[in-house]
Structures are given as C-alpha cells and as structure tokens.
Design a protein around this motif. Sequence first.
Motif, mmCIF file in Angstrom:
data_model
loop_
_atom_site.group_PDB
_atom_site.id
_atom_site.type_symbol
_atom_site.label_atom_id
_atom_site.label_comp_id
_atom_site.label_asym_id
_atom_site.label_seq_id
_atom_site.Cartn_x
_atom_site.Cartn_y
_atom_site.Cartn_z
ATOM 1 N N LYS A 69 0.821 -1.213 0.000
ATOM 2 C CA LYS A 69 0.000 0.000 0.000
ATOM 3 C C LYS A 69 0.853 1.260 0.000
ATOM 4 O O LYS A 69 0.362 2.341 -0.289
ATOM 5 C CB LYS A 69 -0.926 0.007 1.219
ATOM 6 N N ARG A 70 2.125 1.114 0.380
ATOM 7 C CA ARG A 70 3.084 2.226 0.392
ATOM 8 C C ARG A 70 2.555 3.437 1.163
ATOM 9 O O ARG A 70 2.593 4.579 0.693
ATOM 10 C CB ARG A 70 3.493 2.608 -1.036
ATOM 11 N N LEU A 71 2.042 3.163 2.348
ATOM 12 C CA LEU A 71 1.544 4.230 3.213
ATOM 13 C C LEU A 71 2.707 5.067 3.726
ATOM 14 O O LEU A 71 3.786 4.531 4.014
ATOM 15 C CB LEU A 71 0.769 3.636 4.394
ATOM 16 N N PRO A 72 2.534 6.385 3.866
ATOM 17 C CA PRO A 72 3.620 7.238 4.368
ATOM 18 C C PRO A 72 4.191 6.763 5.705
ATOM 19 O O PRO A 72 5.408 6.790 5.900
ATOM 20 C CB PRO A 72 2.947 8.609 4.500
ATOM 21 N N LYS A 73 3.327 6.315 6.610
ATOM 22 C CA LYS A 73 3.817 5.889 7.920
ATOM 23 C C LYS A 73 4.679 4.625 7.830
ATOM 24 O O LYS A 73 5.510 4.372 8.701
ATOM 25 C CB LYS A 73 2.657 5.673 8.892
ATOM 26 N N THR A 74 4.463 3.842 6.760
ATOM 27 C CA THR A 74 5.300 2.661 6.532
ATOM 28 C C THR A 74 6.605 3.044 5.859
ATOM 29 O O THR A 74 7.692 2.633 6.284
ATOM 30 C CB THR A 74 4.549 1.632 5.667
ATOM 31 N N LEU A 75 6.523 3.853 4.813
ATOM 32 C CA LEU A 75 7.713 4.233 4.049
ATOM 33 C C LEU A 75 8.704 5.038 4.885
ATOM 34 O O LEU A 75 9.919 4.948 4.671
ATOM 35 C CB LEU A 75 7.313 5.031 2.809
ATOM 36 N N GLN A 76 8.215 5.829 5.850
ATOM 37 C CA GLN A 76 9.118 6.625 6.662
ATOM 38 C C GLN A 76 9.820 5.795 7.739
ATOM 39 O O GLN A 76 10.702 6.302 8.425
ATOM 40 C CB GLN A 76 8.366 7.787 7.318
ATOM 41 N N ASP A 77 9.438 4.514 7.843
ATOM 42 C CA ASP A 77 10.029 3.663 8.873
ATOM 43 C C ASP A 77 10.808 2.486 8.290
ATOM 44 O O ASP A 77 11.170 1.563 9.007
ATOM 45 C CB ASP A 77 8.923 3.146 9.809
ATOM 46 N N GLU A 97 19.740 17.832 3.404
ATOM 47 C CA GLU A 97 18.620 18.776 3.486
ATOM 48 C C GLU A 97 17.448 18.338 2.604
ATOM 49 O O GLU A 97 16.286 18.523 2.964
ATOM 50 C CB GLU A 97 19.079 20.181 3.081
ATOM 51 N N CYS A 98 17.753 17.754 1.453
ATOM 52 C CA CYS A 98 16.705 17.331 0.515
ATOM 53 C C CYS A 98 15.960 16.078 0.974
ATOM 54 O O CYS A 98 14.799 15.868 0.583
ATOM 55 C CB CYS A 98 17.307 17.058 -0.865
ATOM 56 N N ASN A 99 16.603 15.258 1.797
ATOM 57 C CA ASN A 99 16.044 13.940 2.096
ATOM 58 C C ASN A 99 15.674 13.685 3.558
ATOM 59 O O ASN A 99 14.867 12.794 3.835
ATOM 60 C CB ASN A 99 17.034 12.846 1.647
ATOM 61 N N LYS A 100 16.222 14.431 4.489
ATOM 62 C CA LYS A 100 16.020 14.095 5.893
ATOM 63 C C LYS A 100 14.574 14.258 6.355
ATOM 64 O O LYS A 100 14.126 13.563 7.272
ATOM 65 C CB LYS A 100 16.954 14.920 6.782
ATOM 66 N N SER A 101 13.825 15.171 5.712
ATOM 67 C CA SER A 101 12.454 15.431 6.165
ATOM 68 C C SER A 101 11.516 14.251 5.938
ATOM 69 O O SER A 101 10.432 14.189 6.531
ATOM 70 C CB SER A 101 11.893 16.671 5.466
ATOM 71 N N PHE A 102 11.919 13.304 5.094
ATOM 72 C CA PHE A 102 11.087 12.117 4.860
ATOM 73 C C PHE A 102 11.158 11.138 6.030
ATOM 74 O O PHE A 102 10.359 10.199 6.091
ATOM 75 C CB PHE A 102 11.524 11.399 3.579
ATOM 76 N N TYR A 103 12.110 11.345 6.946
ATOM 77 C CA TYR A 103 12.346 10.402 8.035
ATOM 78 C C TYR A 103 12.296 11.153 9.370
ATOM 79 O O TYR A 103 13.278 11.805 9.753
ATOM 80 C CB TYR A 103 13.688 9.682 7.830
ATOM 81 N N PRO A 104 11.180 11.084 10.084
ATOM 82 C CA PRO A 104 10.970 11.893 11.287
ATOM 83 C C PRO A 104 12.014 11.703 12.380
ATOM 84 O O PRO A 104 12.254 12.619 13.170
ATOM 85 C CB PRO A 104 9.590 11.431 11.773
ATOM 86 N N ARG A 105 12.654 10.526 12.432
ATOM 87 C CA ARG A 105 13.628 10.267 13.501
ATOM 88 C C ARG A 105 15.075 10.459 13.019
ATOM 89 O O ARG A 105 16.010 10.035 13.705
ATOM 90 C CB ARG A 105 13.433 8.860 14.066
ATOM 91 N N MET A 139 25.354 4.514 3.403
ATOM 92 C CA MET A 139 24.997 3.658 4.524
ATOM 93 C C MET A 139 24.902 4.464 5.813
ATOM 94 O O MET A 139 24.036 4.188 6.661
ATOM 95 C CB MET A 139 26.019 2.521 4.670
ATOM 96 N N SER A 140 25.763 5.459 5.965
ATOM 97 C CA SER A 140 25.716 6.304 7.160
ATOM 98 C C SER A 140 24.408 7.085 7.205
ATOM 99 O O SER A 140 23.768 7.198 8.257
ATOM 100 C CB SER A 140 26.908 7.265 7.181
ATOM 101 N N PHE A 141 24.001 7.638 6.057
ATOM 102 C CA PHE A 141 22.715 8.339 6.003
ATOM 103 C C PHE A 141 21.572 7.378 6.321
ATOM 104 O O PHE A 141 20.649 7.713 7.076
ATOM 105 C CB PHE A 141 22.500 8.967 4.628
ATOM 106 N N ALA A 142 21.627 6.164 5.756
ATOM 107 C CA ALA A 142 20.570 5.174 5.965
ATOM 108 C C ALA A 142 20.405 4.848 7.451
ATOM 109 O O ALA A 142 19.281 4.804 7.967
ATOM 110 C CB ALA A 142 20.895 3.905 5.185
ATOM 111 N N LEU A 143 21.515 4.631 8.136
ATOM 112 C CA LEU A 143 21.442 4.281 9.556
ATOM 113 C C LEU A 143 20.965 5.468 10.392
ATOM 114 O O LEU A 143 20.259 5.303 11.390
ATOM 115 C CB LEU A 143 22.809 3.797 10.031
ATOM 116 N N ALA A 144 21.328 6.686 9.953
ATOM 117 C CA ALA A 144 20.937 7.895 10.684
ATOM 118 C C ALA A 144 19.451 8.222 10.547
ATOM 119 O O ALA A 144 18.922 9.024 11.317
ATOM 120 C CB ALA A 144 21.762 9.085 10.217
ATOM 121 N N THR A 145 18.762 7.599 9.582
ATOM 122 C CA THR A 145 17.316 7.820 9.480
ATOM 123 C C THR A 145 16.576 7.224 10.672
ATOM 124 O O THR A 145 15.441 7.598 10.952
ATOM 125 C CB THR A 145 16.744 7.206 8.186
#
Length: 279
Positions: A69-77, A97-105, A139-145
């Motif tokens: 379903k690709r719900l936002p709450k799923t994709l952001q986690d 700056e362009c990508n961090k806002s997609f990941y609340p944590r 990978m560092s960005f990925a883990l920091a999400t």
Amino acid sequence: MLKIENLSFVYKRSQKKLFDNFSLSVEKGKVYGLLGKNGVGKSTLLYLITGLLMPKSGKVNFDNEDVSKRLPKTLQDIYIVPEEFDLPPISFRKYIECNKSFYPRFSEENLEKYLHCFDLNMDVHLGALSMGQKKKVYMSFALATNTSLLVMDEPTNGLDIPGKSQFRKFIASGMSDEKTIIISTHQVKDVDNLLEHVIVMDSNKVLLNESVSEICQKLLFVETSSNDSAEEALYISPSIQGKSMILPNKENEESAINLELLFNALLTDTDKLKVYLQN
C-alpha cells in the motif's frame, strides 16, 4: 515486526515463479543475515519487503500494515541500501537537506558518529567520491534515518579491507532494541561476528531461520587436523588447518559460528542438520 505470508512473485518476462507460497517472519531488534545462492531471490525479497516490488499474491506485513500500500507511515520507517545505486553530484549537506524530512527520527548527530566510523565527515561532495566512499556515506545516512527496519543488499561489496572492518563497528554502533537490520550477502566472513539471526534461502523455501545463539548451542564448529571426531561429524570440508567440521554440540561447548560451513552443510543435507537444530 515483519511477516511474509504465502508470497508469490514472478517477473513479467519469466515463466517460472521466483516465489510461490513463500512465508517468513522477522522479529524486532536483531541483526539478520539473509543467505542464499545466486538467483534464489534474495534481492527480490528485499524489494518486496520494502514495497518496491508488488507480489502476485500473498502479503508482506510490516507492523501490521501491508507494505504494498506504500503508506507514508510505513515508508518513513523502512530504508533500503541496494547493492547498486546512484547519488546526485551535489554536496552531502545538500543531499541531507533534501532527504532528511522524509524520516521523522533522522539524526544529524548520529550521522556524524556513523561517518566518523568510516573516517569521513559531512563536508564532502558526492560527485567527488569513489564508489566505496559513496557506499560509506549512503549507509551512514541510511542508519541515521533511525527507521525501525534497515535492509542492506551486499553492503560490503566495493569496500576495501579497512572499510569492511569499519563496517562491523558501524553496524554495532547503530543497533538498538527498536531497530532491525537485514543484511543480504555472499561475503559471510564480513558479517559473521555481527549477526544475531541467520536466514538461509534456497529454491523458494527457507532452509533455516534461527538465532546464532541457538545454532551454537546445538552445533559445534571445529577446525582440526585430526580424524578423531570425523565419524560423528554432520559435515566436513577441507581447510588450511586440515578439516572444518560441524559436530553435534553434546557437551554445550562454545564455538564461533562458521557461516560459510553452515551454509554449505545446509545445501548438502538440510534434513541432517535440522534434526539437531530442532531438538
């Protein structure tokens, strides 16, 4: 946390289903190793888990939500680090700056810590980096999400010897009880000390889905030049020391898991090993 139920999938140009009635479950807070021969569908499974591919039938549920379903709450986690990727030729700070806002944590503090594991910092330009450096930054960005699920496909490919050592430190520094990491790899020696759970796939089925601690309680991994235990060995392979063997762990002895040996043993005689692993 993650439950795959009766999954079926086929690529449009293929006449054979890659997955047919495939099921698997994954728990929260562990580092999983996903192992299998070339062509069994490990990468495809990761894309199905993250909602990048859609199953023909069945479901992939993440925290009780269908990922297709690709719900936002799923994709952001959920975050995936594919084996091959492209990064834009911009500064890393601009990329953040362009990508961090997609990941609340998302945490810049954590990102700096992870980059430090690879002797890098945020003041780099993505267009000037080698492929190995790009992988370390990505990978560092990925883990920091700080997503609950991080999926990595062949993460140590393209890393030099120091980079592979740094990778183990990097993953260990980012783990928590709320985070699950699935690492699909052929480079088992790069990750064997990291993994808490092992999944082995072959021909549309799961040969093994077991914790490393349980495996080592029931199986003993031995390097020896002696023939003393050969008769009771569950699997034997030649090695530099003489023989690599898997034995029943009758005396509850401690041994480090040998993933390569375990993988080859499962492909050779799955039922023989399962007798001991399921007792």
